[in-house]
Structure formats: structure tokens, C-alpha cells
Design a protein around this motif. Sequence first.
Motif, PDB file in Angstrom:
ATOM      1  N   UNK A 156       0.813  -0.929  -0.099  1.00 40.83           N
ATOM      2  CA  UNK A 156       0.006  -0.271  -0.010  1.00 40.83           C
ATOM      3  C   UNK A 156       0.945   1.175  -0.029  1.00 40.83           C
ATOM      4  N   UNK A 157       1.858   1.171   0.940  1.00 40.37           N
ATOM      5  CA  UNK A 157       2.898   2.239   0.888  1.00 40.37           C
ATOM      6  C   UNK A 157       3.770   2.571  -0.477  1.00 40.37           C
ATOM      7  N   UNK A 158       3.808   1.535  -1.186  1.00 42.07           N
ATOM      8  CA  UNK A 158       4.610   1.558  -2.514  1.00 42.07           C
ATOM      9  C   UNK A 158       3.562   2.331  -3.428  1.00 42.07           C
ATOM     10  N   UNK A 159       2.294   2.056  -3.495  1.00 42.32           N
ATOM     11  CA  UNK A 159       1.194   2.377  -4.296  1.00 42.32           C
ATOM     12  C   UNK A 159       1.064   4.121  -4.182  1.00 42.32           C
ATOM     13  N   UNK A 160       1.159   4.377  -2.880  1.00 37.33           N
ATOM     14  CA  UNK A 160       1.027   5.776  -2.474  1.00 37.33           C
ATOM     15  C   UNK A 160       2.133   6.533  -2.999  1.00 37.33           C
ATOM     16  N   UNK A 161       3.381   5.704  -2.780  1.00 37.53           N
ATOM     17  CA  UNK A 161       4.631   6.665  -3.318  1.00 37.53           C
ATOM     18  C   UNK A 161       4.537   6.510  -5.054  1.00 37.53           C
ATOM     19  N   UNK A 162       4.053   5.521  -5.683  1.00 36.07           N
ATOM     20  CA  UNK A 162       4.056   5.659  -6.940  1.00 36.07           C
ATOM     21  C   UNK A 162       3.093   6.815  -7.591  1.00 36.07           C
ATOM     22  N   UNK A 163       2.055   7.192  -6.767  1.00 35.43           N
ATOM     23  CA  UNK A 163       1.182   7.931  -7.096  1.00 35.43           C
ATOM     24  C   UNK A 163       1.771   9.202  -6.913  1.00 35.43           C
ATOM     25  N   UNK A 164       2.539   9.437  -5.865  1.00 34.39           N
ATOM     26  CA  UNK A 164       3.145  10.828  -5.493  1.00 34.39           C
ATOM     27  C   UNK A 164       4.253  11.117  -6.547  1.00 34.39           C
ATOM     28  N   UNK A 165       5.016   9.939  -7.029  1.00 33.03           N
ATOM     29  CA  UNK A 165       5.819  10.163  -8.074  1.00 33.03           C
ATOM     30  C   UNK A 165       5.284  10.565  -9.306  1.00 33.03           C
ATOM     31  N   UNK A 166       4.102  10.317  -9.447  1.00 33.37           N
ATOM     32  CA  UNK A 166       2.995  10.634 -10.909  1.00 33.37           C
ATOM     33  C   UNK A 166       2.317  12.029 -10.714  1.00 33.37           C
ATOM     34  N   UNK A 167       2.689  12.446  -9.412  1.00 30.53           N
ATOM     35  CA  UNK A 167       1.991  13.913  -9.068  1.00 30.53           C
ATOM     36  C   UNK A 167       0.515  13.482  -9.018  1.00 30.53           C
ATOM     37  N   UNK A 168       0.018  12.576  -8.532  1.00 28.27           N
ATOM     38  CA  UNK A 168      -1.415  12.273  -8.519  1.00 28.27           C
ATOM     39  C   UNK A 168      -1.785  12.193  -6.989  1.00 28.27           C
ATOM     40  N   UNK A 169      -1.082  12.530  -6.057  1.00 29.28           N
ATOM     41  CA  UNK A 169      -1.724  12.082  -4.942  1.00 29.28           C
ATOM     42  C   UNK A 169      -2.380  13.344  -4.154  1.00 29.28           C
ATOM     43  N   UNK A 170      -2.075  14.496  -4.627  1.00 31.40           N
ATOM     44  CA  UNK A 170      -2.893  15.840  -4.504  1.00 31.40           C
ATOM     45  C   UNK A 170      -4.410  15.588  -4.996  1.00 31.40           C
ATOM     46  N   UNK A 171      -4.410  14.747  -5.848  1.00 33.62           N
ATOM     47  CA  UNK A 171      -5.689  14.743  -6.921  1.00 33.62           C
ATOM     48  C   UNK A 171      -6.656  13.741  -6.309  1.00 33.62           C
ATOM     49  N   UNK A 172      -6.253  12.713  -5.496  1.00 35.74           N
ATOM     50  CA  UNK A 172      -7.076  11.632  -5.190  1.00 35.74           C
ATOM     51  C   UNK A 172      -6.967  11.342  -3.774  1.00 35.74           C
ATOM     52  N   UNK A 173      -8.146  11.272  -3.144  1.00 34.64           N
ATOM     53  CA  UNK A 173      -8.058  10.571  -1.728  1.00 34.64           C
ATOM     54  C   UNK A 173      -7.750   8.993  -1.675  1.00 34.64           C
ATOM     55  N   UNK A 174      -6.742   8.538  -1.018  1.00 32.22           N
ATOM     56  CA  UNK A 174      -6.426   7.341  -1.003  1.00 32.22           C
ATOM     57  C   UNK A 174      -7.056   6.665   0.527  1.00 32.22           C
ATOM     58  N   UNK A 175      -7.856   5.403   0.299  1.00 32.69           N
ATOM     59  CA  UNK A 175      -8.355   4.821   1.527  1.00 32.69           C
ATOM     60  C   UNK A 175      -7.827   3.464   1.481  1.00 32.69           C
ATOM     61  N   UNK A 176      -7.872   2.699   2.854  1.00 28.15           N
ATOM     62  CA  UNK A 176      -7.114   1.416   2.609  1.00 28.15           C
ATOM     63  C   UNK A 176      -8.223   0.510   3.695  1.00 28.15           C
TER      64      UNK A 176
END
Length: 211
Positions: A156-176
Motif C-alpha cells: 500500500x505504501x508503494x502504491x502511495x509512493x507511485x502516486x506521489x511520483x506521478x504527481x497524482x497524490x494531491x488529486x485523489x483521496x487514498x483509503x485502505x
Amino acid sequence: MSDYSNLIQAILEGNDARCVELTNEALDEGASPQDIVSSGLQAGMLIVGGKFSAGDFFIPDMLLAARAVTRAMEAIRPRLSDSAMPTLGRVVIGTVSGDIHDIGKNLVTMFLRGTGFEVFDLGINVPSDSFVTAVKEHDPDIMAMSALLTGTMPEMQHVIAALDSAALLSKVKVIVGGASITQRFADQIGADGYAPDGGAAISLCQKLLEK
Ligand code: B1M
């Protein structure tokens, strides 16, 4: 609340035909899909898990029980999505890489769809790249990840890091969510929310969309 002891027994026996029959009977008698799922199907799977932990059940027993629950959920699905509700928001969901458990994820998907969310289900064993691609493609409000194994939680942390690298983390809420996940873990990896079950996933998504 209805008596689901026969349904639970059918799950323990891995009797999918009986499970579907009893699920349809309960629906016809007016039981709510949510009640059947939580007090019948989930309750049954909890017992299956306990028996597996105790060494009374083996993997084939779990597979048969899982198949029976999946068939019962297929019977419930049309009743959940029948109501013509407006789309509340878009959700991308998947079980993380290395993990093939999908019963809980499918339940969450059904609950969200039944509530009126548009859900893109990526399936099981989803690599971080596929989550990123799906977020780009579907532009969801929320991205939900499921993990049941302690060994797949770090994905899950890897996915969050990948979203961050793609500059998408601020555009989507991540829930687990998932049996191995806790609020503490969600906070540690920087997720926006954690839901312990399908009902909580609905209220969490609604709450996040209000923000
Ligand atoms: Co597996 N399995 N399994 N399994 N399995 C568990 C998880 C385990 C706890 C059993 C045990 O030892 N007691 C254990 C994990 C131990 C650990 O890591 N801590 C385990 C193991 C070890 C394994 C294997 C490694 C076994 C092996 O091969 N030696 C293997 C792993 C395969 C892999 O993924 N790579 C394996 C395989 C399987 C089956 C294929 C046989 C089958 C899965 C079938 C399927 O999913 N299609 C299976 C099953 C059925 C289980 C148990 C018995 C039941 C899981 C389940 O469906 N629960 C499970 C024991 C247990 O959890 N008690 C177990 C019912 C479901 C409704 O609950 O998934 O928790 P759950 O979902 C809930 C919430 O967690 C939440 O909402 C759902 C609805 O309320 N939720 C979310 C889930 N995802 C969410 C996402 C969200 C929000 C909420 O997004 C925000």
C-alpha cells in the motif's frame, strides 16, 4: 434481524447451491442485502477463518466456502444496484500486488455501488503501476486498496509512493482496508482514511467527498 444459521451452515459446508437458495429466500422474505451480507455471509466467513486458524479447515475448505459466498453475493448484487441512485463519486479499488483475497474487496465494491458510487474494480494482485494508470484514466475522487496478508500491507505504501511520483497524490483521496489493516497503519503510510468494513467504507467515502 433474520436467523442465518442455515446460511452459515451452508457456507461451512461449501454448498454454493444451498447458499444461493437461502440467500434468495432471505431476500424474498424481505431481509435487507446489508443484513444478509453482515449477519450471514460475513459471519460465516469469520467462522471459516477461525476454523482455518485452528487447523480444522484447510485451503480447499476455504476455497469452497469462498465460492459459496461469492455465488450468494452474485444473487444479492442486482438487488443492491437496482435502485436508481445518482452517482455520488468515482472510486478506483483493487487488492494490492501479491494478494489474491477479493471477497472483502468485492463486498466493499458492492456496497459502494449500491450506495451510488461509480466503482472501477481493478481486481486482485494489482501492481502499483496499474493503480497509477487507473487513476490517470478514470480520474476518481477516491482510490481504495485492500490487503489481507500482513506480507502485502507494505504494498500500500508503494502504491502511495507511485502516486506521489506521478504527481497524482494531491488529486485523489487514498483509503485502505482489509483484515490486516488498522487506523494506525493507515496513518503511518499517509493514507487519507481507513475503513474496517463495507459499511464504514461508505461513510468514509461520503465524509471524504464532503471535504
Ligand atoms: Co487466506 N488468509 N490465504 N485465503 N484467508 C487469511 C487472510 C488468514 C487471516 C487466514 C488465517 O491464517 N487465519 C491468513 C493471513 C495471515 C496474515 O497474513 N496475517 C491467510 C493466508 C495465510 C492465506 C495464504 C497465504 C494461505 C496459503 O496459501 N498458505 C493464501 C495467500 C494467497 C495470496 O493472497 N497470495 C491464502 C489464500 C486464500 C484463499 C484463496 C483460499 C481464500 C481467498 C478467496 C478469495 O478471496 N477469493 C482465502 C480466504 C477465504 C481467507 C479467510 C478465511 C477469509 C477472508 C475473507 O474473505 N473474509 C481469511 C481469514 C479471515 O480473514 N478471518 C484468510 C471475509 C471478508 C468479508 O472479510 O476480507 O476482511 P475481509 O473484508 C472486510 C474488511 O476487511 C473490509 O471490508 C470487508 C467487508 O466487511 N475490507 C475493506 C476489505 N477490503 C477493504 C478495502 C477497503 C475498505 C475495507 O478499502 C478502503
